[in-house]
Structure formats: C-alpha cells, structure tokens
Design a protein around this motif. Structure first.
Motif, PDB file in Angstrom:
ATOM      1  N   ARG A 120       0.829  -1.210   0.000  1.00  0.00           N
ATOM      2  CA  ARG A 120       0.000   0.000   0.000  1.00  0.00           C
ATOM      3  C   ARG A 120       0.863   1.260   0.000  1.00  0.00           C
ATOM      4  O   ARG A 120       0.551   2.227  -0.678  1.00  0.00           O
ATOM      5  CB  ARG A 120      -0.947  -0.004   1.191  1.00  0.00           C
ATOM      6  CG  ARG A 120      -2.073  -0.993   1.028  1.00  0.00           C
ATOM      7  CD  ARG A 120      -2.964  -1.023   2.239  1.00  0.00           C
ATOM      8  NE  ARG A 120      -4.113  -1.883   2.016  1.00  0.00           N
ATOM      9  CZ  ARG A 120      -4.877  -2.357   2.975  1.00  0.00           C
ATOM     10  NH1 ARG A 120      -4.647  -2.042   4.235  1.00  0.00           N
ATOM     11  NH2 ARG A 120      -5.906  -3.133   2.680  1.00  0.00           N
ATOM     12  N   GLU A 121       1.941   1.268   0.777  1.00  0.00           N
ATOM     13  CA  GLU A 121       2.846   2.421   0.804  1.00  0.00           C
ATOM     14  C   GLU A 121       3.487   2.632  -0.562  1.00  0.00           C
ATOM     15  O   GLU A 121       3.599   3.758  -1.029  1.00  0.00           O
ATOM     16  CB  GLU A 121       3.926   2.236   1.873  1.00  0.00           C
ATOM     17  CG  GLU A 121       3.433   2.432   3.279  1.00  0.00           C
ATOM     18  CD  GLU A 121       2.948   3.849   3.538  1.00  0.00           C
ATOM     19  OE1 GLU A 121       3.569   4.806   3.044  1.00  0.00           O
ATOM     20  OE2 GLU A 121       1.927   3.983   4.226  1.00  0.00           O
ATOM     21  N   ARG A 124       0.993   4.224  -2.821  1.00  0.00           N
ATOM     22  CA  ARG A 124       0.787   5.644  -2.522  1.00  0.00           C
ATOM     23  C   ARG A 124       1.919   6.494  -3.078  1.00  0.00           C
ATOM     24  O   ARG A 124       1.700   7.583  -3.590  1.00  0.00           O
ATOM     25  CB  ARG A 124       0.682   5.859  -1.009  1.00  0.00           C
ATOM     26  CG  ARG A 124      -0.615   5.366  -0.428  1.00  0.00           C
ATOM     27  CD  ARG A 124      -0.701   5.699   1.052  1.00  0.00           C
ATOM     28  NE  ARG A 124      -1.715   4.870   1.652  1.00  0.00           N
ATOM     29  CZ  ARG A 124      -1.519   4.043   2.673  1.00  0.00           C
ATOM     30  NH1 ARG A 124      -0.335   3.947   3.229  1.00  0.00           N
ATOM     31  NH2 ARG A 124      -2.501   3.315   3.150  1.00  0.00           N
ATOM     32  N   LYS A 125       3.146   6.009  -2.980  1.00  0.00           N
ATOM     33  CA  LYS A 125       4.294   6.753  -3.485  1.00  0.00           C
ATOM     34  C   LYS A 125       4.219   6.897  -5.003  1.00  0.00           C
ATOM     35  O   LYS A 125       4.511   7.954  -5.542  1.00  0.00           O
ATOM     36  CB  LYS A 125       5.597   6.061  -3.095  1.00  0.00           C
ATOM     37  CG  LYS A 125       5.927   6.191  -1.634  1.00  0.00           C
ATOM     38  CD  LYS A 125       7.194   5.442  -1.299  1.00  0.00           C
ATOM     39  CE  LYS A 125       7.463   5.483   0.197  1.00  0.00           C
ATOM     40  NZ  LYS A 125       8.626   4.676   0.562  1.00  0.00           N
ATOM     41  N   LYS A 127       1.517   6.821  -6.894  1.00  0.00           N
ATOM     42  CA  LYS A 127       0.408   7.703  -7.258  1.00  0.00           C
ATOM     43  C   LYS A 127       0.723   9.162  -6.983  1.00  0.00           C
ATOM     44  O   LYS A 127       0.292  10.044  -7.711  1.00  0.00           O
ATOM     45  CB  LYS A 127      -0.861   7.309  -6.502  1.00  0.00           C
ATOM     46  CG  LYS A 127      -1.511   6.076  -7.024  1.00  0.00           C
ATOM     47  CD  LYS A 127      -2.787   5.783  -6.266  1.00  0.00           C
ATOM     48  CE  LYS A 127      -3.447   4.525  -6.771  1.00  0.00           C
ATOM     49  NZ  LYS A 127      -4.672   4.228  -6.029  1.00  0.00           N
ATOM     50  N   SER A 128       1.467   9.417  -5.927  1.00  0.00           N
ATOM     51  CA  SER A 128       1.715  10.804  -5.557  1.00  0.00           C
ATOM     52  C   SER A 128       2.813  11.454  -6.389  1.00  0.00           C
ATOM     53  O   SER A 128       2.856  12.664  -6.515  1.00  0.00           O
ATOM     54  CB  SER A 128       2.080  10.905  -4.078  1.00  0.00           C
ATOM     55  OG  SER A 128       3.321  10.269  -3.834  1.00  0.00           O
ATOM     56  N   LYS A 129       3.717  10.688  -6.983  1.00  0.00           N
ATOM     57  CA  LYS A 129       4.828  11.270  -7.716  1.00  0.00           C
ATOM     58  C   LYS A 129       4.930  10.643  -9.109  1.00  0.00           C
ATOM     59  O   LYS A 129       5.540   9.587  -9.278  1.00  0.00           O
ATOM     60  CB  LYS A 129       6.121  11.019  -6.945  1.00  0.00           C
ATOM     61  CG  LYS A 129       7.337  11.675  -7.558  1.00  0.00           C
ATOM     62  CD  LYS A 129       8.550  11.514  -6.673  1.00  0.00           C
ATOM     63  CE  LYS A 129       9.351  10.323  -7.120  1.00  0.00           C
ATOM     64  NZ  LYS A 129      10.606  10.160  -6.416  1.00  0.00           N
ATOM     65  N   THR A 134       4.369  15.482 -16.424  1.00  0.00           N
ATOM     66  CA  THR A 134       2.932  15.316 -16.281  1.00  0.00           C
ATOM     67  C   THR A 134       2.420  14.343 -17.320  1.00  0.00           C
ATOM     68  O   THR A 134       3.054  14.115 -18.347  1.00  0.00           O
ATOM     69  CB  THR A 134       2.181  16.652 -16.448  1.00  0.00           C
ATOM     70  OG1 THR A 134       1.979  16.888 -17.821  1.00  0.00           O
ATOM     71  CG2 THR A 134       2.951  17.797 -15.865  1.00  0.00           C
TER      72      THR A 134
END
Length: 148
Positions: A120-121, A124-125, A127-129, A134
């Motif tokens: 999960r961590e 999250r990493k 998805k966030s970066k 872009t």
C-alpha cells in the motif's frame, strides 16, 4: 398375473432437467485442472524457496500446483463467506485476513499484514509522484481556429 405397465415416455421437462444435470456434472468433472496456477510461476516460486542445488521432479511440481490451487480456492471461499456474513458483496483484505485466522493460518496473516502495508505504501508513493513529468495531454485545437 398383472400386466406390466409400459414405461412412461420422458417429458420435455424431464429431458431438460436431465440435460441440465448432465451439463452441471460435466462442469464438476472438469475439476481443479481448470483453476490451476501457471506451472512456470509455481516452478519459479518453488525454486526460489530452496537452495540452488535442490532439483524438483515433475511430480513434486505438480503436487505444489495442486496444493497451492486447493489452498487458494479454500481461502477465497472462506474469505467470501466472511464478506457475505458482514453483508458485503466485495471481498476485502480484512476478509482474507479473517479467513486466514479461521482456517488456522494466523501465523501467515501477521507476515501478510506487513507485506500488505508495504504494498500500500508503494502504491501511494507511485500515485503521488508521477515520473517523467505530467501525463496531461494538451487539448485538441478546434478546426475553426486553424485558419486564423
């Protein structure tokens, strides 16, 4: 002596039920082979779990495939029972953890909880970066503006 009764003609409904029962039986007879894990994946996992000098026979790999398939199906069915007892239609990670405890594999659940948190961590990493800039696209120009 009483006359013998003639055999009753099968009705359309009884023929349909027989055909339906036969098709269900055929599905059951296909057995576990239809749900087996890929041989290459199981072989790779088995070889990574033992020292390099250990050789695996064909029957040993087949036993691992069948055993893993049965375990996963049993765990999935138990997790689905847990989810439905909670009134949920979707099986979640919490349902699988509870199912592991129910089938007396709580020792696996503890390790799996740690791996799930790492997974999960990592998600999250990612998805966030976003990597490489872009991912947004420029809006297409309308054909009305091309001439101006």
């Amino acid at each position: 002596m009483a006359p013998k009764k003639a055999a009753a003609e099968p009705t359309a409904a009884s023929i349909a039920l027989t055909a339906s029962a036969q098709s269900q039986q055929d599905l059951i007879m296909q057995g576990i082979e239809e749900y087996e894990l890929p041989r290459s994946v199981v072989t790779r996992i088995c070889k990574n779990c033992v020292p390099e000098n250990v050789k695996w026979g064909k029957d040993a790999i087949l036993g691992e495939i069948k055993g893993a398939t049965v375990f996963i199906n049993y765990l999935a069915a138990t997790a689905q029972d847990v989810a439905s007892s909670r009134g949920h239609k979707t099986v979640t990670a919490a349902d699988v953890m509870k199912a592991l405890e129910m089938i007396d594999h709580a020792d696996i659940a503890a390790d799996l909880e740690d791996d799930l948190e790492i997974f999960r961590e990592t998600g999250r990493k990612v998805k966030s970066k976003p990597e490489g800039g872009t991912t947004r696209r420029k809006p297409k120009e309308s054909s009305a503006y091309k001439g101006k």
